[in-house]
Design a protein around this motif. Structure first.
Motif, PDB file in Angstrom:
ATOM      1  N   HIS A   1      36.532  97.498  72.927  1.00 43.29           N
ATOM      2  CA  HIS A   1      35.085  98.045  72.998  1.00 43.29           C
ATOM      3  C   HIS A   1      35.049  99.027  71.763  1.00 43.29           C
ATOM      4  O   HIS A   1      35.908  99.968  71.952  1.00 43.29           O
ATOM      5  CB  HIS A   1      34.715  98.485  74.040  1.00 43.29           C
ATOM      6  N   THR A   2      34.214  98.815  70.671  1.00 40.78           N
ATOM      7  CA  THR A   2      34.305  99.719  69.673  1.00 40.78           C
ATOM      8  C   THR A   2      32.881 100.536  69.655  1.00 40.78           C
ATOM      9  O   THR A   2      32.059  99.753  69.985  1.00 40.78           O
ATOM     10  CB  THR A   2      34.939  99.313  68.245  1.00 40.78           C
ATOM     11  N   ARG A   3      32.790 101.599  68.906  1.00 39.58           N
ATOM     12  CA  ARG A   3      31.645 102.517  68.635  1.00 39.58           C
ATOM     13  C   ARG A   3      31.811 103.139  67.516  1.00 39.58           C
ATOM     14  O   ARG A   3      32.726 103.998  67.335  1.00 39.58           O
ATOM     15  CB  ARG A   3      31.455 103.209  70.026  1.00 39.58           C
ATOM     16  N   VAL A   4      31.155 102.944  66.496  1.00 37.94           N
ATOM     17  CA  VAL A   4      31.119 103.779  65.303  1.00 37.94           C
ATOM     18  C   VAL A   4      30.231 104.899  65.602  1.00 37.94           C
ATOM     19  O   VAL A   4      29.192 104.917  65.840  1.00 37.94           O
ATOM     20  CB  VAL A   4      30.428 102.960  64.104  1.00 37.94           C
ATOM     21  N   VAL A   5      31.026 106.128  65.364  1.00 38.17           N
ATOM     22  CA  VAL A   5      30.454 107.230  65.740  1.00 38.17           C
ATOM     23  C   VAL A   5      29.701 108.036  64.788  1.00 38.17           C
ATOM     24  O   VAL A   5      28.411 108.295  64.971  1.00 38.17           O
ATOM     25  CB  VAL A   5      31.423 108.353  66.309  1.00 38.17           C
ATOM     26  N   ALA A   6      30.083 107.985  63.264  1.00 39.27           N
ATOM     27  CA  ALA A   6      29.315 108.167  62.263  1.00 39.27           C
ATOM     28  C   ALA A   6      29.864 107.757  61.070  1.00 39.27           C
ATOM     29  O   ALA A   6      31.091 107.322  60.954  1.00 39.27           O
ATOM     30  CB  ALA A   6      29.180 109.691  62.053  1.00 39.27           C
ATOM     31  N   THR A   7      29.029 107.467  59.866  1.00 33.16           N
ATOM     32  CA  THR A   7      29.537 107.016  58.687  1.00 33.16           C
ATOM     33  C   THR A   7      29.461 108.054  57.462  1.00 33.16           C
ATOM     34  O   THR A   7      29.276 107.450  56.405  1.00 33.16           O
ATOM     35  CB  THR A   7      28.779 105.626  58.322  1.00 33.16           C
ATOM     36  N   GLU A   8      29.471 109.042  57.749  1.00 33.15           N
ATOM     37  CA  GLU A   8      29.159 110.071  56.426  1.00 33.15           C
ATOM     38  C   GLU A   8      30.617 110.461  55.719  1.00 33.15           C
ATOM     39  O   GLU A   8      31.360 110.751  56.339  1.00 33.15           O
ATOM     40  CB  GLU A   8      28.698 111.348  57.034  1.00 33.15           C
ATOM     41  N   LYS A   9      30.334 110.259  54.422  1.00 29.83           N
ATOM     42  CA  LYS A   9      31.511 110.688  53.560  1.00 29.83           C
ATOM     43  C   LYS A   9      31.250 112.027  52.941  1.00 29.83           C
ATOM     44  O   LYS A   9      30.022 112.298  52.962  1.00 29.83           O
ATOM     45  CB  LYS A   9      31.773 109.510  52.693  1.00 29.83           C
ATOM     46  N   THR A  10      32.250 112.705  52.397  1.00 29.73           N
ATOM     47  CA  THR A  10      31.907 113.962  51.795  1.00 29.73           C
ATOM     48  C   THR A  10      32.731 114.297  50.373  1.00 29.73           C
ATOM     49  O   THR A  10      33.548 113.373  49.940  1.00 29.73           O
ATOM     50  CB  THR A  10      32.308 115.007  52.573  1.00 29.73           C
ATOM     51  N   GLY A  11      32.168 115.383  49.785  1.00 32.05           N
ATOM     52  CA  GLY A  11      32.930 115.741  48.357  1.00 32.05           C
ATOM     53  C   GLY A  11      32.381 116.915  48.156  1.00 32.05           C
ATOM     54  O   GLY A  11      31.299 117.378  48.487  1.00 32.05           O
ATOM     55  N   GLN A  12      33.220 117.486  47.160  1.00 28.34           N
ATOM     56  CA  GLN A  12      32.851 119.054  46.834  1.00 28.34           C
ATOM     57  C   GLN A  12      32.705 119.326  45.440  1.00 28.34           C
ATOM     58  O   GLN A  12      33.740 118.583  44.530  1.00 28.34           O
ATOM     59  CB  GLN A  12      33.951 119.870  47.289  1.00 28.34           C
ATOM     60  N   VAL A  13      31.955 120.224  44.817  1.00 31.91           N
ATOM     61  CA  VAL A  13      32.400 120.745  43.577  1.00 31.91           C
ATOM     62  C   VAL A  13      32.984 122.184  43.747  1.00 31.91           C
ATOM     63  O   VAL A  13      32.433 123.022  44.369  1.00 31.91           O
ATOM     64  CB  VAL A  13      31.163 120.857  42.709  1.00 31.91           C
ATOM     65  N   HIS A  14      34.283 122.334  43.366  1.00 35.81           N
ATOM     66  CA  HIS A  14      34.889 123.529  43.780  1.00 35.81           C
ATOM     67  C   HIS A  14      34.723 124.636  42.394  1.00 35.81           C
ATOM     68  O   HIS A  14      35.135 124.170  41.407  1.00 35.81           O
ATOM     69  CB  HIS A  14      36.310 123.074  43.818  1.00 35.81           C
TER      70      HIS A  14
ATOM     71  N   LEU B   1      27.265 102.892  52.637  1.00 37.77           N
ATOM     72  CA  LEU B   1      27.069 101.446  53.226  1.00 37.77           C
ATOM     73  C   LEU B   1      28.425 100.780  53.398  1.00 37.77           C
ATOM     74  O   LEU B   1      29.233 101.207  53.995  1.00 37.77           O
ATOM     75  CB  LEU B   1      26.072 100.944  52.552  1.00 37.77           C
ATOM     76  N   ASP B   2      28.435  99.557  52.694  1.00 34.44           N
ATOM     77  CA  ASP B   2      29.687  98.860  52.826  1.00 34.44           C
ATOM     78  C   ASP B   2      30.797  98.985  51.919  1.00 34.44           C
ATOM     79  O   ASP B   2      31.755  98.498  51.913  1.00 34.44           O
ATOM     80  CB  ASP B   2      29.211  97.221  52.709  1.00 34.44           C
ATOM     81  N   ALA B   3      30.394 100.057  50.859  1.00 35.31           N
ATOM     82  CA  ALA B   3      31.255 100.419  49.709  1.00 35.31           C
ATOM     83  C   ALA B   3      32.245 101.581  50.637  1.00 35.31           C
ATOM     84  O   ALA B   3      31.610 102.586  51.050  1.00 35.31           O
ATOM     85  CB  ALA B   3      30.516 100.864  48.806  1.00 35.31           C
ATOM     86  N   MET B   4      33.298 101.776  49.915  1.00 37.45           N
ATOM     87  CA  MET B   4      34.232 102.903  50.184  1.00 37.45           C
ATOM     88  C   MET B   4      33.454 103.996  49.646  1.00 37.45           C
ATOM     89  O   MET B   4      33.553 105.088  49.889  1.00 37.45           O
ATOM     90  CB  MET B   4      35.611 102.719  50.021  1.00 37.45           C
ATOM     91  N   GLY B   5      33.287 103.541  48.317  1.00 44.06           N
ATOM     92  CA  GLY B   5      32.086 104.793  47.393  1.00 44.06           C
ATOM     93  C   GLY B   5      32.623 105.882  46.764  1.00 44.06           C
ATOM     94  O   GLY B   5      32.338 106.797  46.377  1.00 44.06           O
TER      95      GLY B   5
ATOM     96  N   ASN C   1      32.439 110.289  43.424  1.00 43.64           N
ATOM     97  CA  ASN C   1      32.965 111.156  42.312  1.00 43.64           C
ATOM     98  C   ASN C   1      31.860 111.323  41.056  1.00 43.64           C
ATOM     99  O   ASN C   1      31.597 112.280  40.508  1.00 43.64           O
ATOM    100  CB  ASN C   1      34.405 110.874  41.781  1.00 43.64           C
ATOM    101  N   SER C   2      31.090 110.273  40.796  1.00 38.22           N
ATOM    102  CA  SER C   2      30.206 110.490  39.690  1.00 38.22           C
ATOM    103  C   SER C   2      28.991 111.102  40.022  1.00 38.22           C
ATOM    104  O   SER C   2      28.584 112.288  39.359  1.00 38.22           O
ATOM    105  CB  SER C   2      29.524 108.884  39.608  1.00 38.22           C
ATOM    106  N   CYS C   3      28.577 110.940  41.410  1.00 40.01           N
ATOM    107  CA  CYS C   3      27.483 112.246  41.668  1.00 40.01           C
ATOM    108  C   CYS C   3      27.859 113.371  41.499  1.00 40.01           C
ATOM    109  O   CYS C   3      27.335 114.192  41.012  1.00 40.01           O
ATOM    110  CB  CYS C   3      27.152 111.656  43.191  1.00 40.01           C
ATOM    111  N   LEU C   4      29.291 113.904  41.916  1.00 39.48           N
ATOM    112  CA  LEU C   4      29.762 115.189  42.115  1.00 39.48           C
ATOM    113  C   LEU C   4      29.817 115.819  40.617  1.00 39.48           C
ATOM    114  O   LEU C   4      29.787 116.848  40.165  1.00 39.48           O
ATOM    115  CB  LEU C   4      30.875 115.453  42.953  1.00 39.48           C
TER     116      LEU C   4
ATOM    117  N   LEU D   1      35.819 113.762  45.572  1.00 37.34           N
ATOM    118  CA  LEU D   1      35.607 113.399  46.831  1.00 37.34           C
ATOM    119  C   LEU D   1      36.636 113.790  47.897  1.00 37.34           C
ATOM    120  O   LEU D   1      37.655 114.287  47.265  1.00 37.34           O
ATOM    121  CB  LEU D   1      35.319 111.743  47.294  1.00 37.34           C
ATOM    122  N   SER D   2      36.158 114.006  49.394  1.00 42.10           N
ATOM    123  CA  SER D   2      37.369 114.453  50.269  1.00 42.10           C
ATOM    124  C   SER D   2      37.666 113.165  51.093  1.00 42.10           C
ATOM    125  O   SER D   2      36.670 112.365  51.654  1.00 42.10           O
ATOM    126  CB  SER D   2      36.891 115.455  51.097  1.00 42.10           C
TER     127      SER D   2
END
Ligand code: MEV
Length: 439
Positions: A105-118, A182-186, A191-194, A222-223
């Motif tokens: 039994h599975t449940r996707v808790v969240a699908t948020e990815k993240t990245g930083q400008v350091h 969404l369905d892309a690893m992204g 990286n382009s957005c950052l 990205l992280s």
């Protein structure tokens, strides 16, 4: 001469010739081996040649499937690419076992990815905050050509904030963004957005006296730590129904829970315990064209999120029911990247009936949990070596170049004996002597 200029400019044949000359004394065995691993279909070979640079041949891994994975009411046959014997057998065995108990039994808790400008900032924090507040809408707007398509599909940039990291490192700040891909690893999208945010930051900073000469942007990336892109997989059954080797019911459940407690209490055990989970995770991640290094790095960081490295899975008994669950951060894609390019990856996704990234998260976590169940069951049951070495026997026999008849005889011989490399070697030599004497 081991040093070489312009290696990448050489043709493939020239690269191979240089390797042979330099490392094999011009013996053509290596060249012949590279040739054997080459695909005779030149188009297919060209495809593989171009995945990376300096390709000289292919490096094969077995591609297998583990059937009978009942996940959220649907049965999957799961593709796995891995070299370690017994992993696929263990996954299949656990899948079959839990299939009869309601499955995973599975449940996707969240699908948020993240990245930083350091970046570093040497002025007053208030001035920086005011600058970021003013320029955030501009940064987002300037990135619109990159984000438009993703937004049309329901994804995009979810947040963009200033993070003060000066306690960890003097003058260190981040522009930290979250994304839904969404369905892309992204990775490319993020990286382009950052990089676009960083560019706008620079342009806008040059217009403000409080910012000029006060900042240094170091990098935008990205992280792979994705604690908000998480899935849970669980199996459960009444304690009385549990059977692990000779252990039954409460005895089996209690010992299993004890094994998990140990993996939570000790980093040595936790690391190996989690390695067992990753045996299953990586194999599916690789077969489906995803980045197993990213998944590995993220999983281990997540295992250490409390400040000490712990088990990624947990087991408990509640109201007479045995529960076993795994929570994993998984940034996966089922479109883009290798999924469009590698024919076997496409096939793997077809075998999984073209899952969404969310479904793939559930499948991967279930295989990780199955793998972990099998490993812990062996450890608390008959021990790992018995089953493991049986599978390993075949590898040893192949290494020793045993023929099919010899393999048959020795597999039967070692059925109730401990397998070691030296024992197998001795028995094979003995068998060869007897066979020769009889001929
Ligand atoms: C071997 O590849 C994996 C195991 O060591 C995992 C574990 O100990 O749980 C068997």
């Amino acid at each position: 001469m081991k040093q070489i200029e312009g290696f990448s400019k050489l043709s493939k044949q020239e690269k191979i010739a240089w390797l042979c000359r330099t490392y094999f004394g011009d013996v053509s065995d290596a060249a012949a081996l590279f040739e054997r691993y080459h695909n005779t279909d030149s188009e297919l070979q060209k495809l593989h040649d171009e995945f990376i640079e300096n390709t000289v041949t292919n490096y094969y891994l077995p591609f297998a499937v583990a059937p009978n994975f009942l996940i959220d009411g649907k049965t999957y046959t799961v593709p796995m690419a891995i070299e370690e014997s017994s992993v696929v057998a263990a996954a299949s065995k656990a899948a079959k076992y839990w299939q009869g108990k309601g499955g995973f039994h599975t449940r996707v808790v969240a699908t948020e990815k993240t990245g930083q400008v350091h970046f570093f900032f040497y002025g007053e924090k208030e001035a920086l905050q005011a600058f970021v507040d003013r320029t955030t809408p501009i940064m987002l707007q300037q990135a619109a050509p990159i984000t438009a398509n993703m937004e049309k599909r329901g994804g995009g940039v979810r947040s963009l904030v200033l993070v003060d990291k000066t306690e960890a490192l003097a003058h260190y700040y981040q522009l930290s963004a979250t994304f839904e891909t969404l369905d892309a690893m992204g990775a490319n999208f993020i990286n382009s957005c950052l990089e676009s945010f960083a560019e706008t930051f620079r342009e806008e900073a040059e217009k403000e006296a409080t910012m000029q000469g006060q900042y240094e942007i170091v990098m935008s990336i990205l992280s792979n730590y994705v604690p908000n892109c998480v899935v849970r997989a669980e199996v459960h059954c009444p304690v009385g129904e549990l059977k692990i080797a000779h252990l039954e019911g409460e005895t089996a459940a209690n010992k299993f829970v004890q094994a998990l407690a140990i993996a939570n209490a000790d980093v040595y055990r936790a690391t190996t315990h989690n390695k067992g989970i990753m045996n299953g995770v990586d194999a599916v991640v690789l077969a489906t064209g995803n980045d197993f290094r990213a998944i590995e790095a993220g999983a281990h960081a997540y295992a250490a999120r409390t400040g000490s490295y712990r088990s990624l899975s947990e087991a408990w008994i509640e109201d007479g029911v045995f529960h076993f669950a795994l929570e994993l951060p998984l940034a996966l894609g089922t479109v883009g990247g290798l999924t469009n390019l590698h024919p076997l990856v496409k096939t793997a996704l077809e075998i999984l009936e073209k899952p969404t990234a969310r479904q793939l998260m559930g499948i991967v976590a279930s295989v990780g949990l199955a793998q972990n169940y099998s490993a812990v069951s062996s450890l608390i049951g008959l021990g790992i070596q018995k089953g493991h070495m049986k599978m390993h026997l075949n590898n040893i026999l192949n290494q020793l170049q045993a023929n099919e008849e010899e393999k048959k005889v020795l597999t039967a011989y070692f059925k109730d004996k401990t397998v070691t490399h030296s024992e197998v070697k001795r028995e094979l030599e003995r068998l060869k002597l007897t066979t020769n004497a009889n001929n």
